[in-house]
Design an enzyme around this catalytic site. Structure first.
Site, PDB file in Angstrom:
ATOM      1  N   ARG A   1       0.825  -1.214   0.000  1.00  0.00           N
ATOM      2  CA  ARG A   1       0.000   0.000   0.000  1.00  0.00           C
ATOM      3  C   ARG A   1       0.860   1.265   0.000  1.00  0.00           C
ATOM      4  NH1 ARG A   1      -3.484  -0.392   5.027  1.00  0.00           N
ATOM      5  NH2 ARG A   1      -1.538  -1.289   5.769  1.00  0.00           N
TER       6      ARG A   1
ATOM      7  N   ASN B   1      -6.121  -2.785   2.302  1.00  0.00           N
ATOM      8  CA  ASN B   1      -6.056  -4.236   2.498  1.00  0.00           C
ATOM      9  C   ASN B   1      -7.457  -4.777   2.681  1.00  0.00           C
ATOM     10  OD1 ASN B   1      -3.257  -4.477   2.423  1.00  0.00           O
ATOM     11  ND2 ASN B   1      -3.016  -4.330   4.634  1.00  0.00           N
TER      12      ASN B   1
END
Length: 91
Positions: free
Chosen positions: A20, A38
């Site tokens: 990320r 996520n």
């Protein structure tokens, strides 16, 4: 340049490997807006908005991710550009 929106799901070893954070860095360096997150099932989900060529570059990055990631697949759905975002965030 035409603008686009892409909604993606990335499968593989993509959590706990700075996926990320690196995706955010790649998007910001190209002025691509949106978000990355996520999912409970181990995948990463993201939405990118910006110039079509630049969005595709961020998607290409997601096909391999950071060095500790092992990407198995990337599902991509292109959508009409909406201009929903002012920046790129990790959520």
């Amino acid at each position: 340049m035409p603008k686009t929106r892409a909604h993606i799901y990335v499968t593989g070893r993509v959590q706990g490997v700075f996926f990320r954070q690196n995706t955010k860095r790649q998007a910001q360096s190209r002025d691509v807006c949106g978000w990355v997150s996520n999912l409970p099932d181990g995948r990463v989900e993201a939405v990118f908005e910006g110039e079509e060529t630049l969005v595709k570059e961020v998607i290409d990055y997601c096909r391999h991710g950071p060095s500790f990631a092992k990407v198995e697949s990337v599902e991509v759905a292109f959508e009409d550009y909406k201009g929903d975002f002012l920046d790129f965030r990790i959520i």
